[in-house]
Scaffold this motif. Sequence first.
Motif, PDB file in Angstrom:
ATOM      1  N   PHE A  25     127.418 110.282 101.420  1.00 22.90           N
ATOM      2  CA  PHE A  25     127.670 111.444 100.564  1.00 22.90           C
ATOM      3  C   PHE A  25     128.304 112.602 101.334  1.00 22.90           C
ATOM      4  O   PHE A  25     128.085 112.767 102.537  1.00 22.90           O
ATOM      5  CB  PHE A  25     126.375 111.912  99.910  1.00 22.90           C
ATOM      6  CG  PHE A  25     125.806 110.941  98.923  1.00 22.90           C
ATOM      7  CD1 PHE A  25     126.155 111.008  97.580  1.00 22.90           C
ATOM      8  CD2 PHE A  25     124.936 109.940  99.333  1.00 22.90           C
ATOM      9  CE1 PHE A  25     125.637 110.107  96.664  1.00 22.90           C
ATOM     10  CE2 PHE A  25     124.419 109.028  98.419  1.00 22.90           C
ATOM     11  CZ  PHE A  25     124.770 109.108  97.087  1.00 22.90           C
ATOM     12  N   ASP A  26     129.076 113.399 100.605  1.00 20.41           N
ATOM     13  CA  ASP A  26     129.663 114.620 101.164  1.00 20.41           C
ATOM     14  C   ASP A  26     128.747 115.818 100.982  1.00 20.41           C
ATOM     15  O   ASP A  26     128.828 116.788 101.736  1.00 20.41           O
ATOM     16  CB  ASP A  26     130.996 114.925 100.471  1.00 20.41           C
ATOM     17  CG  ASP A  26     131.993 113.802 100.594  1.00 20.41           C
ATOM     18  OD1 ASP A  26     132.387 113.484 101.728  1.00 20.41           O
ATOM     19  OD2 ASP A  26     132.364 113.223  99.548  1.00 20.41           O
ATOM     20  N   LEU A  27     127.904 115.761  99.955  1.00 18.28           N
ATOM     21  CA  LEU A  27     127.034 116.897  99.620  1.00 18.28           C
ATOM     22  C   LEU A  27     125.690 116.386  99.126  1.00 18.28           C
ATOM     23  O   LEU A  27     125.626 115.491  98.277  1.00 18.28           O
ATOM     24  CB  LEU A  27     127.689 117.761  98.534  1.00 18.28           C
ATOM     25  CG  LEU A  27     126.868 118.920  97.963  1.00 18.28           C
ATOM     26  CD1 LEU A  27     126.590 119.964  99.036  1.00 18.28           C
ATOM     27  CD2 LEU A  27     127.589 119.571  96.776  1.00 18.28           C
ATOM     28  N   VAL A  28     124.617 116.952  99.671  1.00 16.73           N
ATOM     29  CA  VAL A  28     123.249 116.671  99.225  1.00 16.73           C
ATOM     30  C   VAL A  28     122.635 117.988  98.763  1.00 16.73           C
ATOM     31  O   VAL A  28     122.688 118.986  99.478  1.00 16.73           O
ATOM     32  CB  VAL A  28     122.395 116.060 100.359  1.00 16.73           C
ATOM     33  CG1 VAL A  28     120.929 115.985  99.933  1.00 16.73           C
ATOM     34  CG2 VAL A  28     122.902 114.677 100.737  1.00 16.73           C
ATOM     35  N   THR A  29     122.066 117.986  97.560  1.00 12.86           N
ATOM     36  CA  THR A  29     121.422 119.192  97.040  1.00 12.86           C
ATOM     37  C   THR A  29     119.999 118.884  96.581  1.00 12.86           C
ATOM     38  O   THR A  29     119.667 117.737  96.278  1.00 12.86           O
ATOM     39  CB  THR A  29     122.209 119.786  95.852  1.00 12.86           C
ATOM     40  OG1 THR A  29     122.211 118.848  94.768  1.00 12.86           O
ATOM     41  CG2 THR A  29     123.636 120.119  96.245  1.00 12.86           C
ATOM     42  N   LYS A  79     131.606 112.891  96.716  1.00 11.53           N
ATOM     43  CA  LYS A  79     130.396 112.149  96.360  1.00 11.53           C
ATOM     44  C   LYS A  79     129.193 113.048  96.617  1.00 11.53           C
ATOM     45  O   LYS A  79     128.976 113.513  97.739  1.00 11.53           O
ATOM     46  CB  LYS A  79     130.279 110.840  97.137  1.00 11.53           C
ATOM     47  CG  LYS A  79     129.211 109.911  96.555  1.00 11.53           C
ATOM     48  CD  LYS A  79     129.342 108.488  97.059  1.00 11.53           C
ATOM     49  CE  LYS A  79     128.321 107.565  96.353  1.00 11.53           C
ATOM     50  NZ  LYS A  79     128.437 106.165  96.821  1.00 11.53           N
ATOM     51  N   ILE A  80     128.411 113.282  95.551  1.00  9.49           N
ATOM     52  CA  ILE A  80     127.312 114.250  95.580  1.00  9.49           C
ATOM     53  C   ILE A  80     126.034 113.586  95.091  1.00  9.49           C
ATOM     54  O   ILE A  80     126.054 112.832  94.116  1.00  9.49           O
ATOM     55  CB  ILE A  80     127.629 115.443  94.658  1.00  9.49           C
ATOM     56  CG1 ILE A  80     128.939 116.129  95.058  1.00  9.49           C
ATOM     57  CG2 ILE A  80     126.477 116.444  94.629  1.00  9.49           C
ATOM     58  CD1 ILE A  80     129.454 117.124  94.030  1.00  9.49           C
ATOM     59  N   ILE A  81     124.919 113.899  95.755  1.00 15.85           N
ATOM     60  CA  ILE A  81     123.619 113.460  95.243  1.00 15.85           C
ATOM     61  C   ILE A  81     122.698 114.671  95.130  1.00 15.85           C
ATOM     62  O   ILE A  81     122.596 115.488  96.049  1.00 15.85           O
ATOM     63  CB  ILE A  81     122.981 112.364  96.127  1.00 15.85           C
ATOM     64  CG1 ILE A  81     121.688 111.853  95.463  1.00 15.85           C
ATOM     65  CG2 ILE A  81     122.732 112.838  97.556  1.00 15.85           C
ATOM     66  CD1 ILE A  81     121.156 110.556  96.054  1.00 15.85           C
ATOM     67  N   ASP A  82     122.063 114.800  93.971  1.00 15.50           N
ATOM     68  CA  ASP A  82     121.114 115.875  93.683  1.00 15.50           C
ATOM     69  C   ASP A  82     119.721 115.258  93.687  1.00 15.50           C
ATOM     70  O   ASP A  82     119.349 114.513  92.769  1.00 15.50           O
ATOM     71  CB  ASP A  82     121.431 116.505  92.331  1.00 15.50           C
ATOM     72  CG  ASP A  82     120.621 117.753  92.044  1.00 15.50           C
ATOM     73  OD1 ASP A  82     120.198 118.412  93.012  1.00 15.50           O
ATOM     74  OD2 ASP A  82     120.424 118.072  90.857  1.00 15.50           O
TER      75      ASP A  82
END
Length: 268
Positions: free
Chosen positions: A168-172, A103-106
């Motif tokens: 989330f696992d990744l935030v960019t 799960k990723i959020i940009d």
Amino acid sequence: MATGQDTLWEKFIQPLFGFLIDREALKELSDSIDWETESDRLKNPDLIYPEYYKSQNFHGIKGGYLNSSAAVTYDPITKHALPPNENWNREAVIKAVTGNPLKIIDLGCGTGSTTIMLKQAFPNAEVVGLDLSPQMLVMAEYKTQLERLNVQWLHGLAEATSFDDSEFDLVTASLLFHETPTAISQAVLKEGFRLLKPGGQVIILDGHQKTLRNTTWLTDIFEEPYIEEYAKGSVDAWLGKAGFTQVLTEDVWWTNQLSTGVKSISNL
């Protein structure tokens, strides 16, 4: 920052990009979209635009990103404004990802260029792109339709999302912080820390702060209202203040930098 008439943007960059960009193709693209209908469909009716965003012009465009002109011209301009190659810069984000995020959020996704690359790199992940401009989100959605990708586009504040803690696992965030006041950039990182699961990763791609401090003419060219403030700061320090560990910033050519951090379990 230089403003008004006779800036370097108006005298040099706009005419140069005007030569490089196919204006007829852009007009055809713009005319093919019902901007009012599509923007209203994606718009969060409860969102109140912050003063730092709605009161500024970005890239010499009156009204900043809250218009279709900004959405249509952003990609072709950025293509030539990120040396040596835009995709080369954005691919640095993909290469920095550790593990296999689901799960990723940009945050501050703009027209979704990095968001789309993340979905392509991690096709099994649920990917969210969030931005303050509904017009930019219209263009992002248009691009995902062309690529036949499933990305969730949301209209909202990067510093105050509606998601739950540790979701989330990744935030960019790519090319966002030089367009926000320092206090907002720090708030975005604090929000990113909240959104991440323990062990989750944050990745920030943006202008090279040291380079910008030593080449003030760059701050004049692109008419960014907060870029001088950004250049004086330290993303490393902001990441540490937000609670991230394993903080590292690396050069992406000489104009950009990539910063990473982890939400350590021991920090909780």
